[in-house]
Design an enzyme around this catalytic site. Structure first.
Site, mmCIF file in Angstrom:
data_model
loop_
_atom_site.group_PDB
_atom_site.id
_atom_site.type_symbol
_atom_site.label_atom_id
_atom_site.label_comp_id
_atom_site.label_asym_id
_atom_site.label_seq_id
_atom_site.Cartn_x
_atom_site.Cartn_y
_atom_site.Cartn_z
ATOM 1 N N PHE A 1 -3.172 -44.595 -60.370
ATOM 2 C CA PHE A 1 -4.106 -44.384 -59.253
ATOM 3 C C PHE A 1 -3.463 -44.606 -57.878
ATOM 4 C CE2 PHE A 1 -4.671 -48.823 -60.675
ATOM 5 C CZ PHE A 1 -4.461 -49.523 -59.484
ATOM 6 N N ARG B 1 -11.484 -64.323 -52.391
ATOM 7 C CA ARG B 1 -11.558 -63.430 -53.558
ATOM 8 C C ARG B 1 -12.930 -63.526 -54.223
ATOM 9 N NH1 ARG B 1 -7.742 -59.525 -54.705
ATOM 10 N NH2 ARG B 1 -8.013 -59.879 -56.929
ATOM 11 N N THR C 1 -12.857 -56.370 -58.707
ATOM 12 C CA THR C 1 -12.293 -55.121 -58.150
ATOM 13 C C THR C 1 -13.247 -53.951 -58.341
ATOM 14 O OG1 THR C 1 -10.112 -55.979 -58.715
ATOM 15 C CG2 THR C 1 -10.242 -53.630 -58.245
ATOM 16 N N ARG D 1 -18.524 -56.914 -52.532
ATOM 17 C CA ARG D 1 -18.489 -55.663 -53.308
ATOM 18 C C ARG D 1 -19.764 -55.505 -54.150
ATOM 19 N NH1 ARG D 1 -12.187 -56.598 -55.113
ATOM 20 N NH2 ARG D 1 -11.194 -55.590 -53.323
ATOM 21 N N HIS E 1 -10.385 -55.660 -48.839
ATOM 22 C CA HIS E 1 -9.240 -56.254 -49.544
ATOM 23 C C HIS E 1 -9.148 -57.743 -49.211
ATOM 24 C CE1 HIS E 1 -5.055 -57.305 -50.537
ATOM 25 N NE2 HIS E 1 -5.004 -57.836 -49.314
ATOM 26 N N GLU F 1 1.569 -60.559 -46.759
ATOM 27 C CA GLU F 1 0.735 -59.508 -46.162
ATOM 28 C C GLU F 1 0.512 -59.761 -44.661
ATOM 29 O OE1 GLU F 1 -2.713 -59.652 -48.699
ATOM 30 O OE2 GLU F 1 -1.639 -58.736 -50.392
HETATM 31 P P1 RTP Z 1 -7.410 -55.393 -53.201
HETATM 32 O O1 RTP Z 1 -5.936 -55.655 -53.433
HETATM 33 O O2 RTP Z 1 -7.666 -54.129 -52.439
HETATM 34 O O3 RTP Z 1 -8.088 -56.580 -52.648
HETATM 35 O O4 RTP Z 1 -8.089 -55.150 -54.624
HETATM 36 P P2 RTP Z 1 -7.925 -56.018 -55.949
HETATM 37 O O5 RTP Z 1 -6.911 -57.078 -55.738
HETATM 38 O O6 RTP Z 1 -9.283 -56.440 -56.355
HETATM 39 O O7 RTP Z 1 -7.390 -54.945 -56.983
HETATM 40 P P3 RTP Z 1 -5.909 -54.407 -57.167
HETATM 41 O O8 RTP Z 1 -5.629 -54.388 -58.626
HETATM 42 O O9 RTP Z 1 -4.963 -55.097 -56.261
HETATM 43 O O10 RTP Z 1 -6.077 -52.896 -56.705
HETATM 44 C C1 RTP Z 1 -5.980 -52.499 -55.367
HETATM 45 C C2 RTP Z 1 -7.007 -51.453 -55.067
HETATM 46 O O11 RTP Z 1 -6.670 -50.271 -55.754
HETATM 47 C C3 RTP Z 1 -7.850 -49.554 -56.091
HETATM 48 N N1 RTP Z 1 -7.908 -49.365 -57.536
HETATM 49 N N2 RTP Z 1 -8.256 -48.240 -58.093
HETATM 50 N N3 RTP Z 1 -8.532 -47.745 -61.659
HETATM 51 C C4 RTP Z 1 -8.522 -47.391 -60.405
HETATM 52 O O12 RTP Z 1 -8.759 -46.286 -60.041
HETATM 53 C C5 RTP Z 1 -8.223 -48.428 -59.418
HETATM 54 N N4 RTP Z 1 -7.852 -49.649 -59.681
HETATM 55 C C6 RTP Z 1 -7.648 -50.255 -58.482
HETATM 56 C C7 RTP Z 1 -9.007 -50.403 -55.615
HETATM 57 O O13 RTP Z 1 -9.402 -49.959 -54.323
HETATM 58 C C8 RTP Z 1 -8.410 -51.775 -55.562
HETATM 59 O O14 RTP Z 1 -9.133 -52.604 -54.686
HETATM 60 MG MG MG Z 2 -4.979 -56.732 -54.931
#
Ligand code: RTP
Ligand code: MG
Length: 228
Positions: free
Chosen positions: A136, A164, A170, A181, A194, A205
């Site tokens: 993705f 978080r 997520t 969310r 994020h 970051e």
């Molecule tokens: P973030 O870094 O944005 O805070 O989100 P997160 O830690 O909750 O999740 P992460 O695994 O780091 O993924 C970053 C962002 O990628 C998009 N995503 N799309 N299966 C999919 O299509 C998918 N998985 C993740 C999401 O926007 C996620 O927040």
């Molecule tokens: Mg992340």
């Protein structure tokens, strides 16, 4: 005649004595002034060096406390953790900036940096470098470059882990109601905000998105009402 010469000689000798005394007095004054000025400058440099030592010491104590090295705890070190929080393009477009900021403010966290950025692809590639091999990833880059993001640094006790929790899972369908969310979105590819997932990543970051000069250091007037 010889008496007159002697009187003249006495007069000359008297003048010489006076001049010599004057010279001696002037030298004494000069030596005294020089010694006084030198002593003053020594005292000043000692004070300055002791001040700088104190500052160094304070910094090293805070560093030690931050690392938890000697078990010391202080309000100052507990409250100095920082997280990178970024409202994604959908959050900005949907006018959710104020709601998201409000939640962090109400919780007691302190905003120390904020700006709106139309982020270039290279910056986002570095930001999400751990996801570069995910299928993705191209979709994620397209989403994140589709409009401005609101980049922020929030500071406070355990702000990384708590941030978080405040964001929720997520996938917004799995986020608890009451989380950002959970309350504001439905799709994983439109999950509006994020938050850094570890203290180390937060610092990485923050340094990607902000120059040190853009981050403010100040004591909030609420500090003693938030921390016991
Ligand atoms: P973030 O870094 O944005 O805070 O989100 P997160 O830690 O909750 O999740 P992460 O695994 O780091 O993924 C970053 C962002 O990628 C998009 N995503 N799309 N299966 C999919 O299509 C998918 N998985 C993740 C999401 O926007 C996620 O927040
Ligand atoms: Mg992340």
């Amino acid at each position: 005649m010889s008496f007159q010469r002697t009187a003249k000689q006495t007069k000359v000798a008297g003048k010489m004595n006076f001049k010599l005394s004057l010279l001696f007095l002037c030298s004494f004054v000069l030596v005294f002034v020089h010694g006084f000025v030198k002593a003053q400058s020594n005292i000043k440099s000692q004070v300055l060096s002791s001040r700088s030592e104190t500052r160094k010491h304070q910094r090293s104590v805070v560093d030690v406390v931050k690392r938890g090295g000697n078990g010391l705890h202080s309000k100052l070190s507990m409250s100095s953790e920082r997280s990178y929080i970024m409202i994604k393009p959908d959050g900005v477009q949907r006018n959710l900036v104020g709601d998201i900021i409000k939640r962090f403010e109400q919780k007691g966290f302190q905003l120390v940096a904020m700006k709106l950025v139309q982020a270039p692809e290279e910056l986002l590639t570095k930001h999400y470098e751990q996801l570069a091999d995910k299928p993705f990833f191209p979709k994620l880059l397209k989403y994140m470059t589709s409009g401005p993001v609101c980049a922020m640094v929030w500071q406070g006790k355990e702000v990384v882990a708590t941030g978080r929790k405040m964001l929720g899972a997520t996938n917004p369908l799995q986020s608890e109601p009451g989380t950002i969310r959970g309350d504001f979105c439905l799709e994983v590819g439109r999950n509006i905000c994020h938050g850094s997932d570890s203290v180390e990543n937060a610092e990485r970051e923050i340094s990607l998105w902000f120059n040190p000069s853009e981050i403010c250091e100040y004591k909030s007037c609420q500090f003693d009402w938030v921390y016991e």
